[in-house]
Write a protein that holds these residues in place. Sequence first.
Motif, PDB file in Angstrom:
ATOM      1  N   ASP A  55      56.866  40.081   8.394  1.00  0.00           N
ATOM      2  CA  ASP A  55      57.491  39.802   9.546  1.00  0.00           C
ATOM      3  C   ASP A  55      58.500  40.878  10.066  1.00  0.00           C
ATOM      4  O   ASP A  55      59.311  40.655  10.859  1.00  0.00           O
ATOM      5  CB  ASP A  55      58.183  38.436   9.637  1.00  0.00           C
ATOM      6  CG  ASP A  55      57.083  37.442   9.765  1.00  0.00           C
ATOM      7  OD1 ASP A  55      55.852  37.592  10.238  1.00  0.00           O
ATOM      8  OD2 ASP A  55      57.572  36.130   9.215  1.00  0.00           O
ATOM      9  N   ALA A  56      58.661  41.849   9.009  1.00  0.00           N
ATOM     10  CA  ALA A  56      59.590  42.937   9.085  1.00  0.00           C
ATOM     11  C   ALA A  56      59.342  43.863  10.452  1.00  0.00           C
ATOM     12  O   ALA A  56      58.191  43.950  10.765  1.00  0.00           O
ATOM     13  CB  ALA A  56      59.692  44.013   7.899  1.00  0.00           C
ATOM     14  N   ASP A  57      60.578  44.472  10.905  1.00  0.00           N
ATOM     15  CA  ASP A  57      60.336  45.462  12.065  1.00  0.00           C
ATOM     16  C   ASP A  57      60.498  46.834  11.256  1.00  0.00           C
ATOM     17  O   ASP A  57      61.428  47.086  10.843  1.00  0.00           O
ATOM     18  CB  ASP A  57      61.717  45.229  12.934  1.00  0.00           C
ATOM     19  CG  ASP A  57      61.790  46.172  14.056  1.00  0.00           C
ATOM     20  OD1 ASP A  57      60.914  46.743  14.258  1.00  0.00           O
ATOM     21  OD2 ASP A  57      63.033  46.279  14.542  1.00  0.00           O
ATOM     22  N   VAL A  58      59.386  47.498  11.621  1.00  0.00           N
ATOM     23  CA  VAL A  58      59.110  48.611  10.502  1.00  0.00           C
ATOM     24  C   VAL A  58      59.433  49.765  11.450  1.00  0.00           C
ATOM     25  O   VAL A  58      59.056  50.039  12.657  1.00  0.00           O
ATOM     26  CB  VAL A  58      57.911  48.634   9.977  1.00  0.00           C
ATOM     27  CG1 VAL A  58      57.758  49.858   8.892  1.00  0.00           C
ATOM     28  CG2 VAL A  58      57.431  47.419   9.283  1.00  0.00           C
ATOM     29  N   VAL A  59      60.027  50.738  10.784  1.00  0.00           N
ATOM     30  CA  VAL A  59      60.270  52.304  11.321  1.00  0.00           C
ATOM     31  C   VAL A  59      59.738  53.187  10.126  1.00  0.00           C
ATOM     32  O   VAL A  59      60.098  52.907   8.963  1.00  0.00           O
ATOM     33  CB  VAL A  59      61.539  52.510  11.456  1.00  0.00           C
ATOM     34  CG1 VAL A  59      61.896  53.993  12.075  1.00  0.00           C
ATOM     35  CG2 VAL A  59      62.074  51.401  12.591  1.00  0.00           C
ATOM     36  N   ALA A  60      58.869  54.130  10.726  1.00  0.00           N
ATOM     37  CA  ALA A  60      58.448  55.176   9.608  1.00  0.00           C
ATOM     38  C   ALA A  60      59.233  56.586  10.079  1.00  0.00           C
ATOM     39  O   ALA A  60      59.169  56.698  11.075  1.00  0.00           O
ATOM     40  CB  ALA A  60      56.956  55.168   9.700  1.00  0.00           C
ATOM     41  N   SER A  61      59.356  57.233   9.128  1.00  0.00           N
ATOM     42  CA  SER A  61      59.783  58.729   9.162  1.00  0.00           C
ATOM     43  C   SER A  61      59.197  59.717   8.457  1.00  0.00           C
ATOM     44  O   SER A  61      58.617  59.401   7.209  1.00  0.00           O
ATOM     45  CB  SER A  61      61.462  58.868   9.122  1.00  0.00           C
ATOM     46  OG  SER A  61      61.820  58.673   7.760  1.00  0.00           O
ATOM     47  N   ASP A  62      59.106  60.894   8.768  1.00  0.00           N
ATOM     48  CA  ASP A  62      58.582  62.054   8.062  1.00  0.00           C
ATOM     49  C   ASP A  62      59.138  63.340   8.736  1.00  0.00           C
ATOM     50  O   ASP A  62      59.466  63.423   9.902  1.00  0.00           O
ATOM     51  CB  ASP A  62      57.211  62.094   8.014  1.00  0.00           C
ATOM     52  CG  ASP A  62      56.581  62.794   6.580  1.00  0.00           C
ATOM     53  OD1 ASP A  62      55.976  62.027   5.899  1.00  0.00           O
ATOM     54  OD2 ASP A  62      56.856  63.857   6.471  1.00  0.00           O
ATOM     55  N   PHE A  86      54.507  49.932  14.342  1.00  0.00           N
ATOM     56  CA  PHE A  86      55.811  50.492  14.069  1.00  0.00           C
ATOM     57  C   PHE A  86      56.120  51.609  14.839  1.00  0.00           C
ATOM     58  O   PHE A  86      55.341  52.234  15.414  1.00  0.00           O
ATOM     59  CB  PHE A  86      55.545  50.702  12.347  1.00  0.00           C
ATOM     60  CG  PHE A  86      54.524  51.570  11.937  1.00  0.00           C
ATOM     61  CD1 PHE A  86      54.657  52.832  12.055  1.00  0.00           C
ATOM     62  CD2 PHE A  86      53.189  51.104  11.653  1.00  0.00           C
ATOM     63  CE1 PHE A  86      53.603  53.723  11.399  1.00  0.00           C
ATOM     64  CE2 PHE A  86      52.338  51.997  11.244  1.00  0.00           C
ATOM     65  CZ  PHE A  86      52.360  53.391  11.292  1.00  0.00           C
ATOM     66  N   ASP A  87      57.505  51.753  14.602  1.00  0.00           N
ATOM     67  CA  ASP A  87      57.972  53.153  15.382  1.00  0.00           C
ATOM     68  C   ASP A  87      57.723  54.386  14.378  1.00  0.00           C
ATOM     69  O   ASP A  87      58.135  54.147  13.015  1.00  0.00           O
ATOM     70  CB  ASP A  87      59.333  52.896  15.813  1.00  0.00           C
ATOM     71  CG  ASP A  87      59.378  51.882  16.713  1.00  0.00           C
ATOM     72  OD1 ASP A  87      58.429  51.922  17.702  1.00  0.00           O
ATOM     73  OD2 ASP A  87      60.463  51.168  16.897  1.00  0.00           O
ATOM     74  N   VAL A  88      57.883  55.551  14.946  1.00  0.00           N
ATOM     75  CA  VAL A  88      57.798  56.877  14.111  1.00  0.00           C
ATOM     76  C   VAL A  88      58.862  57.566  14.461  1.00  0.00           C
ATOM     77  O   VAL A  88      59.255  58.018  15.707  1.00  0.00           O
ATOM     78  CB  VAL A  88      56.433  57.364  14.063  1.00  0.00           C
ATOM     79  CG1 VAL A  88      56.410  58.447  13.168  1.00  0.00           C
ATOM     80  CG2 VAL A  88      55.385  56.470  13.675  1.00  0.00           C
ATOM     81  N   VAL A  89      59.592  58.198  13.531  1.00  0.00           N
ATOM     82  CA  VAL A  89      60.922  59.158  13.829  1.00  0.00           C
ATOM     83  C   VAL A  89      60.423  60.419  13.011  1.00  0.00           C
ATOM     84  O   VAL A  89      60.262  60.356  11.831  1.00  0.00           O
ATOM     85  CB  VAL A  89      62.210  58.602  13.707  1.00  0.00           C
ATOM     86  CG1 VAL A  89      63.210  59.645  13.909  1.00  0.00           C
ATOM     87  CG2 VAL A  89      62.372  57.394  14.537  1.00  0.00           C
ATOM     88  N   ARG A  90      60.719  61.715  13.608  1.00  0.00           N
ATOM     89  CA  ARG A  90      60.542  62.596  12.844  1.00  0.00           C
ATOM     90  C   ARG A  90      62.082  63.098  12.216  1.00  0.00           C
ATOM     91  O   ARG A  90      62.912  63.132  13.085  1.00  0.00           O
ATOM     92  CB  ARG A  90      59.961  64.012  13.650  1.00  0.00           C
ATOM     93  CG  ARG A  90      60.017  65.153  12.565  1.00  0.00           C
ATOM     94  CD  ARG A  90      59.432  66.343  13.248  1.00  0.00           C
ATOM     95  NE  ARG A  90      59.206  67.546  12.283  1.00  0.00           N
ATOM     96  CZ  ARG A  90      59.318  68.803  12.626  1.00  0.00           C
ATOM     97  NH1 ARG A  90      59.310  69.222  13.811  1.00  0.00           N
ATOM     98  NH2 ARG A  90      59.243  69.466  11.640  1.00  0.00           N
ATOM     99  N   GLY A  91      62.150  63.214  10.785  1.00  0.00           N
ATOM    100  CA  GLY A  91      63.522  63.469  10.287  1.00  0.00           C
ATOM    101  C   GLY A  91      63.381  63.763   8.905  1.00  0.00           C
ATOM    102  O   GLY A  91      62.433  63.395   8.426  1.00  0.00           O
ATOM    103  N   ASN A  92      64.376  64.352   8.310  1.00  0.00           N
ATOM    104  CA  ASN A  92      64.768  64.479   6.863  1.00  0.00           C
ATOM    105  C   ASN A  92      65.452  63.274   6.201  1.00  0.00           C
ATOM    106  O   ASN A  92      66.735  63.005   6.587  1.00  0.00           O
ATOM    107  CB  ASN A  92      65.356  65.753   6.912  1.00  0.00           C
ATOM    108  CG  ASN A  92      65.469  66.221   5.300  1.00  0.00           C
ATOM    109  OD1 ASN A  92      64.678  65.689   4.718  1.00  0.00           O
ATOM    110  ND2 ASN A  92      66.696  66.983   4.957  1.00  0.00           N
ATOM    111  N   LEU A  93      64.700  62.553   5.436  1.00  0.00           N
ATOM    112  CA  LEU A  93      65.365  61.780   4.694  1.00  0.00           C
ATOM    113  C   LEU A  93      65.811  60.440   5.504  1.00  0.00           C
ATOM    114  O   LEU A  93      65.105  60.249   6.544  1.00  0.00           O
ATOM    115  CB  LEU A  93      66.057  62.272   3.608  1.00  0.00           C
ATOM    116  CG  LEU A  93      65.360  62.912   2.400  1.00  0.00           C
ATOM    117  CD1 LEU A  93      66.553  63.358   1.398  1.00  0.00           C
ATOM    118  CD2 LEU A  93      64.246  62.302   1.771  1.00  0.00           C
ATOM    119  N   VAL A  94      67.182  60.079   5.475  1.00  0.00           N
ATOM    120  CA  VAL A  94      67.775  59.170   6.172  1.00  0.00           C
ATOM    121  C   VAL A  94      68.588  59.884   7.219  1.00  0.00           C
ATOM    122  O   VAL A  94      69.171  58.912   8.085  1.00  0.00           O
ATOM    123  CB  VAL A  94      68.610  58.152   5.502  1.00  0.00           C
ATOM    124  CG1 VAL A  94      67.547  57.486   4.362  1.00  0.00           C
ATOM    125  CG2 VAL A  94      69.599  58.858   4.634  1.00  0.00           C
TER     126      VAL A  94
END
Length: 199
Positions: A55-62, A86-94
């Motif tokens: 049930d998690a709200d998921v964000v993925a990044s790369d 899920f949402d996708v964000v471009r970025g470095n680590l956190v």
Amino acid sequence: MRDLAERRGMNISVYQPAEDSGLLARAAIDRVQGRVLEVGTGSGWVAAQIAERTDADVVASDINPHACRQATERAEKLRAEGQRGFDVVRGNLVEPFRDEAFDTVAFNPPYLPEHPDGTPQDDWMEQALTGGEDGRAVIDPFLDSVGRVLKPDGEALLLVSSLSGYDEVLARAEANGFDHEVAVQESYPFETLTVLALK
């Protein structure tokens, strides 16, 4: 390293699911809650597993734009099928995320020690696989920064290979104030993979 990628059936610009991906997904499905970030999502397969099975709200990044496109396509396909995306964000680590934004952060980092000739900076597949001379060039900055985006009772799930120095990773985690336990572990002919749960 490209030979390894080809043996594992990976796209040459985006990391595709392999043994390590399955191990991280298994640990995450058992442990995540609330708002979850998967760093270094690659094709988005792990993020999709978490979105579909929890049930998690998921964000993925790369950091890889090709990975972000592929992960976005995967998320859109899930939504088109009436499932959680899920949402996708471009970025470095956190770096793109605010303080204390996540209950869980999951990461399958580049961890293979690089070839003596180095890693070409324009080769996305090599960057997805290799972690510098000792395999920890991405793991160390992740451990130094992930605590910022975790909620006070949050947890980081980090996949660690025996090829990149298990004890050294533990020492870096402890230096950053993390307690740890083994969430799941499997051995293969060429390495042992462990998902550490860091609090």
